[in-house]
Design an enzyme around this catalytic site. Structure first.
Site, PDB file in Angstrom:
ATOM      1  N   GLU A 264      29.024 -13.524   3.654  1.00 62.55           N
ATOM      2  CA  GLU A 264      28.064 -12.913   4.647  1.00 62.55           C
ATOM      3  C   GLU A 264      28.597 -11.919   5.423  1.00 62.55           C
ATOM      4  O   GLU A 264      29.875 -12.100   5.909  1.00 62.55           O
ATOM      5  CB  GLU A 264      27.578 -14.124   5.924  1.00 62.55           C
ATOM      6  CG  GLU A 264      26.590 -13.473   6.613  1.00 62.55           C
ATOM      7  CD  GLU A 264      26.676 -14.283   8.168  1.00 62.55           C
ATOM      8  OE1 GLU A 264      26.707 -13.463   9.125  1.00 62.55           O
ATOM      9  OE2 GLU A 264      26.726 -15.305   8.218  1.00 62.55           O
ATOM     10  N   CYS A 303      25.703 -10.797  13.714  1.00 62.47           N
ATOM     11  CA  CYS A 303      25.353 -10.461  12.400  1.00 62.47           C
ATOM     12  C   CYS A 303      23.860  -9.877  12.171  1.00 62.47           C
ATOM     13  O   CYS A 303      23.542  -9.475  11.376  1.00 62.47           O
ATOM     14  CB  CYS A 303      25.895 -11.108  11.315  1.00 62.47           C
ATOM     15  SG  CYS A 303      25.540 -13.071  11.424  1.00 62.47           S
TER      16      CYS A 303
END
Length: 684
Positions: A264, A303
């Site tokens: 990620e 994020c």
């Protein structure tokens, strides 16, 4: 905020091979994001990474694989309970990272909540076994003597988790929960700059004594040559920058051993205001609220934060004005002050990085709200802390721009851009090159459909937010344990969370092949074609403990009459033509004439197999996989086969029994199949 003095600076060491390494040589100073004071020292010890991995595999893996999914779920529940009782310490430490109370709760409570979620899913959705069955049995021969069944088992390796700085608690626990539930031990490495929070979480975990030996190891600082000792049974899960991710993925051992790599990384997430969401509509207000929130919660260091805010060109001025007004009310300063709504970035290096990226964005976009050189602070010093105010930019020509679609300023920064129609909105959104999440603000189902499926393949999650879910939606930037977290392309191509789906990263699917008897014996589930057990005692007379898989009852037969069908129709009110009108069924593709109700067959089947007296069967609580295969006409008879298919203990008092049920006609043809679920008492 009271800052620790040099005498009580935290000393951060590693927890490996069942013990803390103890004080070592100082490797890195960690500074308060608010004042710049040293709050912790990451220590350096000579860690043998080969031994750490070997210990995890030999001790942690062996201990976890002894447990069933339900037992592992119990560990997660106990761990979540323990951390819940001690989370105030984590809130306090989070102040050093610039977190407000709300920021800290997202990290701490979010992480603990993920443990609770996986504990519940493990108990409810997984069997009380050490492996999973994947799909139905597949016949592989004409006579039925050879068949196949996919099974899923725990890897015999270690899960190496490399976590980002922004969520030292949640980021660690959201990876830890599915790995442990899958039966794989974890070696976790936090980002150094906030490792003091992760260190405290691990200290609490070790103090709880909940996890079996070897289930968790914790490395502060460099991982050294750890990657050199990975095998095909290990998993690497990385959260961080694209550059670091690509470097790790290119490691020769990752390629040679085909080590599973979950990433990620960078994500230029978007929020899209649809054309119907004009000023004055609830959706416009929700859009403004969510963009501003994602810019300021955790100081934009998420994020999933909104980096690009898309709106119809006609609404751009209104959007900028509304966002400017809302951001102007955000109080910036020391997060220990109750009046502060946004703290600093995690450190001075992060501030420098964000401002450098903003400078590049300003080559294509105008700064329309906020000034990085002039802003007010409450109870803090701009020269010492890593403060950046919310910065809103406007890109007037987004189709010609490149930087706004390629550069992620990981802080309180977002760029507004206009679009002419939905096709252009889709194209601009997808220029992010793959993102974790996008959100759509509309009350128009057609617009939502066009946008959602236009951008879906570029995103791991799409949130459609409107007035109907306004009071209950979890937000653009909140990954939920039940839903997939990850995204394609720039976002890394990985997936985390998503409920029990995430266990697949830590497990291997294997095709077992053999006779039905062998497959049934190995998997503990009865398959059609496997031997059955019969006897004088009705299967419902067995307690859970004594009931054997394959125990079967074949009932006597019963004839279905026209009077049965008509009585059932008038008694229930189900007078559908296929049961009542012979003429209407002429030439029908499914019905050869008047037929019995499917639910009449189920009712008669129950009458044929049920043992009425009080006994170990406490309740019939449902049925699964019902299929009506062949219609039954008046004058035909039916018979039932009832076979104990699978058993799952629920508690010390009772367990669930899954029965395979087949209703056949007098000629031996299958009329209906289903799985009956009962709760059976434990003998003890």
């Amino acid at each position: 905020m009271a800052q620790p003095q040099s005498s009580n600076v935290m000393q951060l060491d590693s927890f490996v091979r069942g013990k803390w390494t103890g004080p070592g040589e100082p490797a890195a100073e960690i500074h308060s994001a608010v004042t710049g004071d040293v709050v912790a020292l990451a220590t350096r010890n000579d860690l043998d990474m080969r031994e750490i991995l070997s210990y995890g595999r030999a001790v942690g893996g062996k201990n976890l694989r002894k447990l069933t999914f339900h037992q592992r779920a119990g560990l997660l529940k106990a761990l979540a309970d323990y951390l819940s009782q001690h989370k105030d310490r984590l809130y306090q430490l989070s102040l050093f990272a610039g977190c407000t109370r709300t920021d800290a709760m997202i990290d701490v409570d979010g992480g603990i909540g993920t443990l609770f979620s996986y504990a519940g899913k493990g108990r409810r959705e997984l069997p009380n076994t050490r492996f999973l069955l994947d799909g139905a049995v597949e016949g592989l021969s004409k006579g039925g003597a050879f068949a196949g069944q996919h099974v899923v088992t725990s890897l015999h390796g270690v899960a190496v988790h490399i976590n980002a700085f922004n969520f030292p608690c949640w980021g660690m626990l959201e990876k830890l929960a599915p790995a442990l539930l899958a039966g794989v031990p974890v070696v976790t490495k936090p980002a150094t700059i906030t490792s003091y929070v992760a260190h405290e979480v691990v200290r609490m975990i070790t103090e709880s004594k909940v996890l079996p030996e070897g289930a968790l190891q914790f490395i502060v600082g460099s991982t050294g040559d750890l990657f050199d000792h990975l095998t095909c049974q290990d998993v690497v899960s990385f959260t961080g920058s694209a550059d670091t991710s690509q470097k790790l993925q290119r490691h020769p051992v990752i390629a040679r051993e085909a080590v599973r790599f979950i990433a990620e990384r960078d994500s230029l997430n978007a929020a899209i205001l649809a054309p119907d969401a004009v000023p004055g509509t609830p959706e416009f207000d929700l859009f403004i609220k969510e963009v501003a929130k994602e810019m300021t919660v955790k100081a934009g260091q998420k994020c999933t934060a909104i980096r690009r805010a898309l709106a119809p060109t006609a609404q751009i001025d209104a959007v900028i004005t509304a966002l400017r007004d809302r951001l102007a009310k955000v109080t910036l300063g020391n997060p220990d002050n109750d009046k502060v709504r946004m703290g600093p970035l995690v450190g001075l290096s992060q501030r420098s990085d964000v401002l450098a990226h903003v400078a590049k964005l300003r080559s294509e976009a105008e700064l329309v709200a906020g000034d990085p050189d002039k802003f007010a602070l409450l109870d803090a010093d701009a020269k010492r802390g890593a403060f950046v105010p919310p910065l809103l930019l406007h890109c007037a020509k987004p189709t010609a721009a490149t930087a706004v679609h390629e550069i992620e300023a990981f802080g309180p920064v977002s760029t507004v851009m206009g679009y002419d129609d939905l096709d252009q909105a889709v194209a601009l959104t997808n220029r992010g090159g793959g993102s974790l999440v996008a959100s759509i603000y509309t009350h128009d189902i057609q617009a939502a459909t066009e946008l959602a499926f236009g951008i879906g393949s570029f995103h791991g999650r799409v949130a459609i937010i409107d007035r109907d879910c306004a009071t209950e939606h979890t937000g653009h930037g909140s990954p939920m344990p039940q839903m997939v977290h990850g995204g394609p392309g720039r976002a890394g191509g990985g997936e985390e969370l998503g409920g029990v789906r995430s266990l697949q990263h830590y497990m291997q699917r294997t095709a077992l092949q053999g006779s039905p008897r062998m497959l049934s014996g190995v998997t503990g589930r009865w398959f059609k074609g496997s031997p059955v057990l019969d006897g004088a005692l009705h299967p419902f007379r067995y307690h859970y403990d004594d009931l054997e898989i394959g125990r079967t009852l074949v009932s006597k037969s019963r004839q279905i009459t026209l009077e049965d069908i008509e009585h059932f129709a008038h008694f229930t009110g189900d007078t559908f033509y296929a049961h009542m009108d012979e003429e209407a069924t002429k030439g029908h593709p499914f019905f050869p004439g008047r037929v019995a109700h499917g639910y009449l067959l189920l009712s008669f089947a129950a009458g044929l197999f049920v043992d009425p007296d009080y006994g170990p069967v406490l309740a019939n609580y449902g049925l699964d996989s019902l299929r009506f295969v062949k219609p039954v006409q008046p004058g035909e008879s039916i018979q039932v086969r009832l076979t104990a298919k699978e058993k799952t203990p629920r508690n010390k008092q009772y367990g669930e029994v899954r029965w395979d049920v087949e209703i056949t006609t007098g000629t031996g043809e299958t009329a209906a199949t289903y799985e009956l679920l009962t709760m059976n008492a434990m003998r003890t």
